[in-house]
Design a protein around this motif. Structure first.
Motif, PDB file in Angstrom:
ATOM      1  N   VAL A  97       0.863  -1.173   0.000  1.00 52.14           N
ATOM      2  CA  VAL A  97       0.000   0.000   0.000  1.00 52.14           C
ATOM      3  C   VAL A  97       0.903   1.228   0.000  1.00 52.14           C
ATOM      4  O   VAL A  97       1.811   1.338   0.835  1.00 52.14           O
ATOM      5  N   ALA A  98       0.681   2.136  -0.954  1.00 51.23           N
ATOM      6  CA  ALA A  98       1.412   3.405  -0.994  1.00 51.23           C
ATOM      7  C   ALA A  98       0.679   4.370  -0.079  1.00 51.23           C
ATOM      8  O   ALA A  98      -0.461   4.751  -0.349  1.00 51.23           O
ATOM      9  N   VAL A  99       1.327   4.729   1.038  1.00 53.81           N
ATOM     10  CA  VAL A  99       0.660   5.481   2.101  1.00 53.81           C
ATOM     11  C   VAL A  99       1.039   6.956   2.144  1.00 53.81           C
ATOM     12  O   VAL A  99       0.397   7.735   2.849  1.00 53.81           O
ATOM     13  N   GLU A 100       2.067   7.339   1.401  1.00 57.06           N
ATOM     14  CA  GLU A 100       2.523   8.726   1.428  1.00 57.06           C
ATOM     15  C   GLU A 100       3.192   9.059   0.100  1.00 57.06           C
ATOM     16  O   GLU A 100       3.793   8.195  -0.531  1.00 57.06           O
ATOM     17  N   MET A 101       3.090  10.327  -0.315  1.00 56.47           N
ATOM     18  CA  MET A 101       3.692  10.763  -1.571  1.00 56.47           C
ATOM     19  C   MET A 101       4.418  12.082  -1.348  1.00 56.47           C
ATOM     20  O   MET A 101       3.947  12.947  -0.620  1.00 56.47           O
ATOM     21  N   LEU A 116       5.844   3.139   0.977  1.00 57.84           N
ATOM     22  CA  LEU A 116       4.916   2.022   1.117  1.00 57.84           C
ATOM     23  C   LEU A 116       4.690   1.707   2.591  1.00 57.84           C
ATOM     24  O   LEU A 116       5.436   2.155   3.459  1.00 57.84           O
ATOM     25  N   ASN A 117       3.693   0.905   2.854  1.00 54.53           N
ATOM     26  CA  ASN A 117       3.403   0.474   4.223  1.00 54.53           C
ATOM     27  C   ASN A 117       4.546  -0.330   4.827  1.00 54.53           C
ATOM     28  O   ASN A 117       4.602  -0.516   6.041  1.00 54.53           O
ATOM     29  N   THR A 118       5.487  -0.776   4.028  1.00 51.07           N
ATOM     30  CA  THR A 118       6.663  -1.511   4.498  1.00 51.07           C
ATOM     31  C   THR A 118       7.879  -0.599   4.643  1.00 51.07           C
ATOM     32  O   THR A 118       8.986  -1.084   4.842  1.00 51.07           O
TER      33      THR A 118
END
Length: 187
Positions: A97-101, A116-118
């Motif tokens: 999941v891409a959580v920030e840009m 990403l969430n990782t």
């Protein structure tokens, strides 16, 4: 071996992000071809949560570790693979999941970096395209992470992407690292 999380994305320059993304050292899972050993009893939910035998994995370091040995098979399935074993894993939507840009530049000079969430960092470019999949509940944006593995872009980041839509030869889309990604109908 403890895995350190990255600093806040806002504190990194795009050059820092590009360097960190290029430095990532992942196991050569594409080169490993062990016999199939069965099912891992693991699942990745649409929100990026990892489960083992129905219980959520709460240690981020474990999720990051497992994510490095995740591979997409030619038949579309997912496996966790090491040099000696290969186990099926269920992925409900996308494994990441891409959580920030973070954004730099405008138009064709834009550069879009995603966390990403990782805690992995990915720059959207020709090797890591953004695509939009139409669904009944609206378009779902994805970012290619590596080797057939995608990240679902969370809704809040999707809204930020929608603000960056421009046109190229009459086609609406988004620029990043010199690549243009058509968005289709994002309304």
């Amino acid at each position: 071996m403890p895995m350190n999380t990255l600093p806040d994305l806002a504190d990194l320059s795009l050059a820092d992000i590009a360097r960190l993304a290029a430095e990532k050292k992942l196991p050569p899972v594409a080169d490993w071809n062990p016999a199939h050993c069965g099912d891992s009893d693991m699942r990745i939910a649409p929100d990026g949560s990892w489960f083992h035998q129905g219980a959520v994995i709460t240690r981020p370091a474990m999720v990051r570790l497992f994510s490095t040995i995740l591979r997409r098979e030619k038949d579309g399935g997912y496996v966790l693979v090491t040099p000696v074993e290969k186990l099926d894993i269920i992925v409900d939507d996308a494994p990441f999941v891409a959580v920030e840009m973070k954004v730099g530049g405008e138009g064709i000079a834009s550069r879009l970096a995603f966390r990403l969430n990782t805690d992995e960092l990915v720059l959207a470019d020709a090797e890591h395209p953004i695509r939009f999949e139409p669904r009944d509940d609206g378009p779902h944006p994805y970012l290619r992470v590596r080797d057939g593995l995608d990240a679902l872009i969370v809704r809040s980041v999707y809204y930020d992407l929608a603000e960056r839509v421009t046109e190229q030869a009459g086609v609406p889309g988004i620029w990043s690292c010199g690549a243009f990604f058509p968005v289709g109908n994002v309304a």
